[in-house]
Scaffold this motif. Structure first.
Motif, mmCIF file in Angstrom:
data_model
loop_
_atom_site.group_PDB
_atom_site.id
_atom_site.type_symbol
_atom_site.label_atom_id
_atom_site.label_comp_id
_atom_site.label_asym_id
_atom_site.label_seq_id
_atom_site.Cartn_x
_atom_site.Cartn_y
_atom_site.Cartn_z
ATOM 1 N N ASN A 270 0.842 -1.169 0.091
ATOM 2 C CA ASN A 270 -0.033 0.046 0.087
ATOM 3 C C ASN A 270 0.797 1.238 0.148
ATOM 4 N N LYS A 272 0.275 4.182 -0.183
ATOM 5 C CA LYS A 272 -0.345 5.367 0.788
ATOM 6 C C LYS A 272 0.214 5.299 2.337
ATOM 7 N N SER A 273 0.249 4.081 2.724
ATOM 8 C CA SER A 273 0.606 3.816 3.947
ATOM 9 C C SER A 273 1.997 4.400 4.506
ATOM 10 N N GLN A 276 3.476 1.281 6.672
ATOM 11 C CA GLN A 276 4.184 0.148 6.037
ATOM 12 C C GLN A 276 5.511 0.876 5.488
ATOM 13 N N HIS A 378 -4.920 -0.304 6.464
ATOM 14 C CA HIS A 378 -3.998 0.014 5.526
ATOM 15 C C HIS A 378 -3.282 -1.371 5.082
ATOM 16 N N PRO A 381 -6.060 -2.704 1.819
ATOM 17 C CA PRO A 381 -6.742 -1.258 1.468
ATOM 18 C C PRO A 381 -8.078 -1.419 0.752
ATOM 19 N N THR A 383 -8.401 0.053 -2.254
ATOM 20 C CA THR A 383 -7.801 -0.132 -3.497
ATOM 21 C C THR A 383 -7.826 -1.535 -3.977
#
Length: 432
Positions: A270, A272-273, A276, A378, A381, A383
């Motif tokens: 991910n 955007k995390s 992570q 997350h 996600p 997505t």
């Protein structure tokens, strides 16, 4: 015998009117029963009690007519429960006597029989009845891979469910979930939760570190051994990275696997995390992995009460007692954290080089696949949820919007809700 049954009914009515015991196994009742077999009705006297919730109690009464020597109270195997209930003390030599009163919650009892006194306390002979079959831990050794199994077996299983945990792969975190699934399936399925190698409370592998691929190979070998010479359908349930591992198992054991369920799946990075991103940097460094593992292991050296307090206050404020205990006894260990972080590093490396899940295989098996995503997760996600919907249009997929987290198995509410969802999926699949 008739008189005993009448007493039992009287006592049952008294308890029903006086108490509502909690199903959460947190209710305690301390009471006395004072009666003589020569009187028509046994008085019921209650003393200190603590009740934390309201729900109808479930209880059992055992009685005996004794006119000879003293009857010892030892153990009983109940038809409705495989657990043996321990009792302490002995009965007087004559009269009608209640051997045991057992609730679905824990009971501490002081019983009086015609002047004699038998005390049952938590340390010696606490009567404990949970009202359902319990999962047990077992250490397995497959091809020199040592791991814990959390098992609950059916006497006549129609299927075998294998649960693959996330990372950390401590199966004790899933005890409430496993037992709830077994209960909801009416005991018709055997369930085995397979822990990750070296994610245990004991130092068994002498410094070995196990990668994601090692863990996959271990699960495949173990399942092959468990179901050898058994013609029984397999259902794979994976949580987090366990969803990816379970899908890989499915690819290798297509003839045996009937259904696959991925819970809060971690199957791709991910971008955007930020969490992570930080973990990628920490796990990439052997020095940082060692420092983090050492720091966490120091907490494990504290007294149990202190470590439990820290775990509950720092990360597990809403966690169940089972989850807090699992963290303190399994997770706060140097070798466990070393393997948790090393496995995480290999997960990130795999997904950074991967183009995503095996869409071709998922489309081919779409009628045998289901996913559950979290509303704000997350690791899995939305997505990825959208990708799966696009790539595999007919797959069974849903989003949990009840407020449970990625670590659903650490709370009783999360375990129960997800267990019901999983059982509904299994029933729909097996009935079709």
């Amino acid at each position: 015998m008739t008189l005993c049954k009448e007493w039992f009914q009287l006592l049952e009515d008294a308890i029903r009117h006086r108490y509502s015991l909690a199903q959460s196994h947190l209710a305690y009742l301390h009471f006395h029963l004072d009666f003589d077999s020569d009187i028509s009705e046994p008085p019921f006297h209650d003393h200190d009690h603590e009740i934390q919730a309201s729900s109808p109690p479930r209880y059992y009464m055992n009685y005996a007519l004794s006119s000879g020597p003293t009857i010892p109270i030892s153990y009983e195997q109940r038809p409705q429960s495989p657990e043996r209930i321990q009792r302490g003390g002995s009965l007087p030599k004559s009269g009608y006597h209640i051997l045991c009163i057992t609730f679905s919650t824990r009971v501490m009892s002081t019983l009086r029989y015609k002047g004699s006194h038998t005390h049952m306390d938590r340390k010696t002979s606490l009567i404990e009845e949970e009202g359902r079959k319990r999962a047990t831990l077992r250490l397995s050794n497959i091809s020199s891979f040592k791991a814990e199994l959390l098992e609950i077996h059916s006497e006549d299983p129609s299927l075998h469910i294998f649960l693959v945990p996330g990372n950390p792969g401590v199966v004790s975190f899933y005890k409430d979930f496993v037992e709830e699934v077994f209960e909801l399936l009416d005991g018709n399925a055997s369930i085995t939760a397979i822990g990750h190698t070296s994610h245990t409370g004991k130092y068994l592998d002498f410094g070995r570190l196990f990668s994601l691929q090692d863990q996959i190979n271990h699960k495949v070998d173990l399942i092959k051994q468990e179901v050898a010479n058994k013609e029984i359908p397999i259902i794979l349930v994976g949580h987090s990275i366990g969803s990816y591992i379970s899908l890989e198992i499915f690819k290798r054991l297509q003839q045996q696997v009937k259904y696959y369920i991925g819970l809060y799946p971690f199957m791709t990075m991910n971008e955007k995390s930020s969490r992570q991103s930080r973990l990628v940097k920490i796990t990439a460094s052997s020095i940082l992995r060692g420092a983090v593992s050492f720091s966490i292991a120091l907490l494990g050296l504290l007294p149990n009460s202190a470590s439990e307090l820290l775990v509950r206050n720092l990360i597990g404020q809403s966690w169940s007692t089972t989850a807090v205990e699992a963290a303190c006894t399994r997770l706060l260990r140097f070798h466990t954290m070393q393997n948790v972080l090393y496995m995480a590093m290999t997960e990130f490396q795999k997904f950074q080089l991967s183009e995503g899940p095996d869409w071709t295989f998922m489309r081919e098996k779409r009628k045998q696949i289901a996913y559950l995503f979290g509303d704000d997760d997350h690791w899995g996600p939305l997505t990825l949820y959208e990708q799966i919907c696009k790539q595999v249009p007919d797959v069974a997929i849903s989003i949990e919007r009840e407020g449970h987290t990625h670590s659903f198995s650490c709370t009783e509410a999360g375990s129960i809700w997800v267990a019901r969802h999983v059982v509904n999926l299994i029933r729909n699949q097996t009935s079709s």
